[in-house]
Enzyme design. Structure first.
Site, PDB file in Angstrom:
ATOM      1  N   SER A 123     -28.182 -28.608  73.837  1.00  0.00           N
ATOM      2  CA  SER A 123     -28.334 -26.815  74.226  1.00  0.00           C
ATOM      3  C   SER A 123     -30.419 -27.986  74.686  1.00  0.00           C
ATOM      4  CB  SER A 123     -28.537 -26.039  73.655  1.00  0.00           C
ATOM      5  OG  SER A 123     -29.816 -26.532  72.373  1.00  0.00           O
ATOM      6  N   HIS A 144     -23.024 -27.531  79.649  1.00  0.00           N
ATOM      7  CA  HIS A 144     -23.787 -26.814  78.620  1.00  0.00           C
ATOM      8  C   HIS A 144     -23.325 -25.186  78.159  1.00  0.00           C
ATOM      9  CE1 HIS A 144     -27.091 -24.041  75.830  1.00  0.00           C
ATOM     10  NE2 HIS A 144     -26.552 -24.928  75.626  1.00  0.00           N
ATOM     11  N   GLU A 156     -23.958 -24.267  82.032  1.00  0.00           N
ATOM     12  CA  GLU A 156     -25.349 -25.248  83.002  1.00  0.00           C
ATOM     13  C   GLU A 156     -24.687 -26.206  83.305  1.00  0.00           C
ATOM     14  OE1 GLU A 156     -29.327 -23.269  81.359  1.00  0.00           O
ATOM     15  OE2 GLU A 156     -28.020 -24.872  80.259  1.00  0.00           O
ATOM     16  N   ASN A 194     -32.501 -21.514  77.806  1.00  0.00           N
ATOM     17  CA  ASN A 194     -33.457 -21.304  76.595  1.00  0.00           C
ATOM     18  C   ASN A 194     -34.876 -21.219  77.244  1.00  0.00           C
ATOM     19  OD1 ASN A 194     -31.414 -20.717  74.196  1.00  0.00           O
ATOM     20  ND2 ASN A 194     -31.054 -23.652  74.725  1.00  0.00           N
TER      21      ASN A 194
END
Length: 512
Positions: A123, A144, A156, A194
């Site tokens: 991540s 991800h 992702e 993120n």
């Protein structure tokens, strides 16, 4: 490059919650899956755990017993990495250490066939760095997943500098076949989710630090007006402040101290104190036995107010407050269309109600010579909003403010008065999310559709940040950001070049 065939064996390294979840997803999609963990017996125990979870789904009639037996028959505990010699894809889901991961991929390169795709579920670690020094870096890619992998839809698909575009396409199509919502991302700090999510936490933390409102009120407003499933304080308590703070620091450092990603001092205090949230029993809220979560602070409403006592005047163009006007009319309040009320404002009793444009109420009242000004926060949908924030200028009388509060009470809307602050709560949060999303698109991290999909399916946002900006008006978002920047004098609130460009063209993101 098409999706991997169902007959392609899949390898998963790491039998923790994430690795086991990825293995379950692949097995449910029809692949034979080999699950490896270097801790003896852990892979076997993980498969047993998957069996228990699937048994619950049988009870809920999500699967039949026959389907579950077939899924479990495809899950196998691998004894060594040599068992991956026939796999077409290996997904690594181990500790977030670049050295440990690179050692694993060095071994996989000598074990797996040349056509095998090597993927990391990282991540935060750069796919470019992971691939550096590999014999065939073009087959290294990020895949991800989000926790829990069998439930969360987003994947992702992250390309490093050397990643072959055909490899990324193959994983994208494979994730689609697995029932996921994949998005392409470039290997930049935080990838999409993120990175873009940082303002959701940061703006609530700053509002709390500036004593605009308490944690319970800010959380309630993000839920009741913004449509988010959780507010920032309850969400970070659930994630764990050690984890959330570490991600923020990582993104901040990776962007060379860009103050858009500046960590919060109030969160650092929690981490320093060991108040990590639910897992430690104390975070922003207490989770000790018997502890009660505090209630949001709301303004009391008189039960004696009648619709006949409320007068509302509105301009022909009420702008984004149209849903509020419609809801008000449904209560039986008489609404008069007049030309004397400014565009986008409502005259409610003695008060002038306006949607925040990013200025403090006291500043806007002075700039525009407005009397009895009350500002209302953004809502996802004013016709269904359960809770709204209001702020007022220091010159606004108690009677005028009360006219608005009582009117909202007739509509069944809870009201929290917050300290006069730029862009209130939801508008501020959404504007900053849209700003970061726009910068991610500007810098080629992902597409407009990709960032909206990622935030909706990775974090359950009620609306993609750029779709939300379109619905408000990109020019209005740019104005809010500009006013925030002027208020604080900080680079943190600088409008993205893409936001400014679209605003100047009077366009929207989804028409680009």
């Amino acid at each position: 490059m098409p999706a991997l065939k169902q007959s392609t064996p899949i390898g998963v390294i790491g039998a923790g919650a994430m690795g086991a979840g990825i293995a379950q997803v692949a097995a449910q999609a029809g692949h034979q899956v080999k699950l490896y963990d270097n801790r003896e017996g852990v892979a076997k125990s993980a498969i047993e755990g998957v069996a228990k979870q699937l048994a619950v789904l049988v009870e809920r009639k999500k699967f039949t017993s026959e389907q579950v037996q077939k899924i479990l028959a495809r899950l196998h505990a691998a004894d060594t990495l040599n068992d991956f010699s026939d796999t077409g894809l290996v997904v690594e889901a181990i500790v977030e250490s670049i050295d440990v991961k690179k050692a694993i991929f060095d071994t996989l390169e000598s074990v797996c066939a040349e056509g095998c795709i090597l993927a990391s579920n990282t991540s935060s670690i750069s796919i470019t760095r992971l691939a550096a020094g590999m014999k065939r870096p073009e087959r290294m890619v990020g895949m991800h997943f989000f926790n829990p992998a069998p439930i969360m839809k987003l994947v992702e698909v992250v390309s490093g500098l050397a990643t072959d575009s055909n490899v990324a396409t193959c994983l994208y199509e494979t994730a689609l076949n697995w029932g996921k919502k994949p998005v392409y991302a470039a290997s930049t700090p935080g990838f999409i989710v993120n990175r873009v999510a940082r303002p959701f936490y940061a703006e609530s933390f700053r509002l709390r630090q500036e004593q605009v409102a308490d944690c319970a009120t800010l959380d309630a407003l993000l839920r009741g007006a913004g449509g988010f499933r959780m507010g920032a304080f309850e969400l970070t308590d659930m994630i764990g402040h050690d984890v959330n703070y570490a991600v923020t620091c990582s993104v901040f450092d990776a962007y060379y101290g860009d103050f858009r990603f500046q960590p919060s001092l109030i969160q650092k205090d929690l981490v320093d104190a060991g108040y990590l949230g639910r897992k430690s029993g104390q975070g922003f809220y207490s989770y000790q036995d018997g502890a009660e979560k505090p209630e949001a602070q709301v303004v009391s409403v008189s039960s004696s107010v009648h619709v006949s006592s409320i007068r509302c005047e509105v301009p022909e163009d009420v702008g984004h407050l149209a849903g509020l006007v419609e809801r008000l009319s449904q209560t039986g309040v008489s609404i008069t269309r007049v030309s004397s009320v400014a565009k986008g404002c409502l005259k409610i009793g003695r008060a002038l109600l306006a949607l925040t444009d990013g200025r403090m109420a006291c500043e806007r009242a002075k700039d525009e010579q407005l009397n009895e000004l009350v500002l209302v926060d953004l809502a996802l949908d004013y016709q269904s909003a359960a809770h709204l924030a209001l702020s007022r200028s220091a010159s606004t009388s108690e009677d005028a403010f009360n006219d608005v509060v009582q009117c909202f009470g007739l509509m069944g809307i809870k009201v929290s008065e917050v300290v006069d602050s730029p862009a209130l709560v939801v508008m501020r949060t959404v504007a900053m999310l849209a700003n970061e999303a726009a910068d991610a698109v500007l810098q080629g991290v992902t597409s407009v559709e990709g960032v909206d999909t990622a935030m909706c399916f990775g974090l359950n946002y009620p609306k993609g940040p750029l779709a939300w900006a379109d619905s408000i008006g990109v020019a209005e978002i740019e104005t809010v950001l500009r006013h925030l920047q002027q208020s604080y004098g900080e680079d943190r609130y600088r409008p993205s070049l893409l936001i400014r460009r679209v605003a100047m063209l009077e366009g929207n993101f989804h028409a680009q």
